[in-house]
Structure formats: C-alpha cells, structure tokens
Design a protein around this motif. Structure first.
Motif, mmCIF file in Angstrom:
data_model
loop_
_atom_site.group_PDB
_atom_site.id
_atom_site.type_symbol
_atom_site.label_atom_id
_atom_site.label_comp_id
_atom_site.label_asym_id
_atom_site.label_seq_id
_atom_site.Cartn_x
_atom_site.Cartn_y
_atom_site.Cartn_z
ATOM 1 N N ALA A 1 0.808 -1.260 0.113
ATOM 2 C CA ALA A 1 -0.059 -0.042 0.006
ATOM 3 C C ALA A 1 0.813 1.300 0.033
ATOM 4 C CB ALA A 1 -0.940 0.208 1.190
ATOM 5 N N GLY A 2 2.135 1.174 -0.854
ATOM 6 C CA GLY A 2 3.032 2.266 -0.794
ATOM 7 C C GLY A 2 3.890 2.563 0.394
ATOM 8 N N ASN A 3 3.841 1.653 1.215
ATOM 9 C CA ASN A 3 4.811 1.822 2.403
ATOM 10 C C ASN A 3 5.804 0.564 2.445
ATOM 11 O OD1 ASN A 3 3.254 4.027 3.556
ATOM 12 N ND2 ASN A 3 1.849 2.731 4.547
ATOM 13 N N ALA A 4 7.123 0.815 2.968
ATOM 14 C CA ALA A 4 7.822 -0.062 3.040
ATOM 15 C C ALA A 4 7.871 -0.733 4.635
ATOM 16 C CB ALA A 4 9.272 0.615 2.525
ATOM 17 N N TYR A 5 8.188 -2.016 4.758
ATOM 18 C CA TYR A 5 8.106 -2.541 5.773
ATOM 19 C C TYR A 5 9.388 -3.626 5.858
ATOM 20 C CZ TYR A 5 3.291 -1.033 6.410
ATOM 21 O OH TYR A 5 2.095 -0.231 6.231
ATOM 22 N N ILE A 6 9.755 -3.970 6.968
ATOM 23 C CA ILE A 6 10.978 -4.864 7.413
ATOM 24 C C ILE A 6 10.545 -6.234 7.852
ATOM 25 C CG2 ILE A 6 12.929 -5.368 8.734
ATOM 26 C CD1 ILE A 6 13.536 -2.907 6.916
ATOM 27 N N ALA A 7 10.977 -7.204 7.149
ATOM 28 C CA ALA A 7 10.521 -8.593 7.349
ATOM 29 C C ALA A 7 11.547 -9.117 8.262
ATOM 30 C CB ALA A 7 10.472 -9.199 6.105
ATOM 31 N N HIS A 8 11.395 -8.436 9.518
ATOM 32 C CA HIS A 8 12.197 -9.069 10.647
ATOM 33 C C HIS A 8 11.490 -9.194 11.778
ATOM 34 C CE1 HIS A 8 16.097 -9.568 8.461
ATOM 35 N NE2 HIS A 8 15.924 -8.285 8.186
ATOM 36 N N GLY A 9 11.980 -9.759 12.778
ATOM 37 C CA GLY A 9 11.255 -9.937 14.009
ATOM 38 C C GLY A 9 11.386 -8.453 14.924
ATOM 39 N N PRO A 10 10.667 -8.024 15.731
ATOM 40 C CA PRO A 10 10.589 -6.619 16.044
ATOM 41 C C PRO A 10 11.407 -6.474 17.323
ATOM 42 C CG PRO A 10 8.522 -7.902 16.997
ATOM 43 C CD PRO A 10 9.209 -8.804 15.962
ATOM 44 N N LEU A 11 11.863 -7.597 17.969
ATOM 45 C CA LEU A 11 12.654 -7.506 19.523
ATOM 46 C C LEU A 11 13.833 -6.772 19.393
ATOM 47 C CD1 LEU A 11 12.723 -7.997 22.525
ATOM 48 C CD2 LEU A 11 13.857 -10.264 21.985
ATOM 49 N N PRO A 12 14.738 -7.213 18.430
ATOM 50 C CA PRO A 12 15.926 -6.340 18.234
ATOM 51 C C PRO A 12 15.744 -4.952 17.744
ATOM 52 C CG PRO A 12 16.226 -8.481 17.030
ATOM 53 C CD PRO A 12 14.680 -8.272 17.416
ATOM 54 N N ALA A 13 14.682 -4.629 17.151
ATOM 55 C CA ALA A 13 14.501 -3.284 16.788
ATOM 56 C C ALA A 13 13.967 -2.487 18.056
ATOM 57 C CB ALA A 13 13.442 -3.285 15.814
ATOM 58 N N LEU A 14 13.261 -3.162 18.813
ATOM 59 C CA LEU A 14 12.765 -2.547 20.229
ATOM 60 C C LEU A 14 13.669 -2.039 21.048
ATOM 61 C CD1 LEU A 14 9.693 -4.541 20.933
ATOM 62 C CD2 LEU A 14 9.825 -2.193 20.164
ATOM 63 N N LEU A 15 14.944 -3.033 21.000
ATOM 64 C CA LEU A 15 16.079 -2.922 21.860
ATOM 65 C C LEU A 15 16.921 -1.776 21.195
ATOM 66 C CD1 LEU A 15 17.453 -6.626 22.542
ATOM 67 C CD2 LEU A 15 16.019 -5.152 24.211
ATOM 68 N N LEU A 16 16.762 -1.480 20.113
ATOM 69 C CA LEU A 16 17.740 -0.505 19.432
ATOM 70 C C LEU A 16 17.147 1.045 19.638
ATOM 71 C CD1 LEU A 16 18.846 -1.888 16.090
ATOM 72 C CD2 LEU A 16 20.113 -0.664 17.865
ATOM 73 N N VAL A 17 15.983 1.073 19.713
ATOM 74 C CA VAL A 17 14.972 2.402 20.042
ATOM 75 C C VAL A 17 15.773 3.487 20.502
ATOM 76 C CG1 VAL A 17 13.103 3.706 20.616
ATOM 77 C CG2 VAL A 17 12.943 1.428 19.364
#
Length: 204
Positions: free
Chosen positions: A92-108
C-alpha cells in the motif's frame, strides 16, 4: 640423563603452579559476580572492537535501525528505505521490514541517541556484556537450586571462558543483523532459565 630431563620440568612446574593458581583465583573473583562480569565483558569487548576496527565496520544500512526509527516515531512502516536495504517489503505504498521486532525495540533508545549508523556496534557491545551478566546470575541460581555443583573458582572461570573463549566474543564485537539476533535470542533463553530457577507458581 632421563632423570635430568624429568626433574627440571617438574621443578619448574612446582615453582610456576602457585602463581598460576593465584592468577586463576584473581580472574575468577573478578568475573564471578554478575555486575563485575558485565563490566569486565563490556571493557574487553570494547577493546577488541576498537582494536580490530569492527566498531567502525558495522553493517550499513542496518535493517533493525530503520525499523527502530519507525517504532520511535509510532509507525510500523519505514520513514525512508535505502535501495540496498535487504528484507524490505512494499504494501500500500509503504515499506516494511520482514524481521522480528525484538532487536528493533532494543535499538530504539540507541537510535534516538546516536542515530542509525552507530547504533549496531553499541548494541552488540551492550547485549554481549548483558549476556555475560545474565549468565553469571544463571550460574548462581543453578548452584542455589542444586542443579549445578560449582565453587566460586569454577563459576568465575566458566564465565571468563564463556565471555572470551567462545563465539560470544565474536558476536559481541561485530555490529550486524545476525549477531544482534543471536545475542537477543541468548538473552531471552537465559531469562527463561532464570525464571524457571528463581520464580515459583504464577510468576514462573
């Protein structure tokens, strides 16, 4: 002649052994306590990362950093996605990452402080050190529960060898998606074992 060849090494061994034992006890004492092990590991990993220049060679662009940036701004869709970024899905015109969210939450928090480029190296250093501290807690809990029979010397040496003599040393000094995933997974497994050993009933 044979007696000369066997006596000399034996005498040298007898003189060196007390020093080796004292050194082992000192190292074990430094690494045995959770906070001490965490800080020692962070120091060692930082020196190794700086010495091998891996701290300046983090994976770029890091998918988790862009996902963390999206989380920090209240979105699942990426605000911007470089062409060379791997694992990007469009919908729908947006870009998403096909990875689990936990490492990204730790990186915030790190992404908000230092930005996406330098966050990978810092995260692996911190996660690696935290894993060593969690392992120290796990060994203590296992000894207290009677699962393991370890004295203080063995606990400290096990932590030392885990932190510096296993793949943990490499994972904690290389800022890449695969190492972030591995370190995060180890943290979760360690916490699971800690819950099983320390908690009871509904809390467990």
């Amino acid at each position: 002649m044979q007696q000369i060849w066997t006596t000399a090494p034996r005498g040298l061994f007898q003189r060196v052994t007390p020093s080796l034992i004292s050194g082992a006890r000192l190292l074990a004492h430094m690494w045995r306590r959770p906070w001490g092990a965490l800080l020692m590991a962070l120091l060692v990993y930082s020196f190794v990362a700086i010495g091998t220049m891996s701290i300046t060679q983090a994976e770029k662009p890091l998918a988790y950093a862009y996902l963390a940036d999206a989380f920090a701004h209240g979105s699942l869709a990426l605000r911007s996605a470089p062409e060379q970024l791997i694992g990007v899905l469009s919908y729908a015109g947006n870009a998403y990452i096909a990875h689990g969210p936990l490492p990204a939450l730790l990186l915030v928090p790190l992404v908000l402080i230092v930005g996406g480029d330098g966050s990978a190296s810092l995260l692996v250093l911190l996660l690696g050190a935290i894993n060593v501290g969690l392992t120290a807690l796990l060994l203590q809990a296992a000894v207290q529960a009677g699962v393991l029979r370890l004295n203080r010397l063995r606990q400290g040496l096990l932590l030392l060898f885990f932190a510096t003599g296993s793949v943990q040393l490499v994972a904690a000094t290389v800022g890449a998606s695969v190492t972030i995933e591995a370190l995060s997974a180890y943290s979760c497994v360690d916490l699971g074992y800690l819950a099983a050993l320390r908690l009871r009933g509904v809390r467990a």
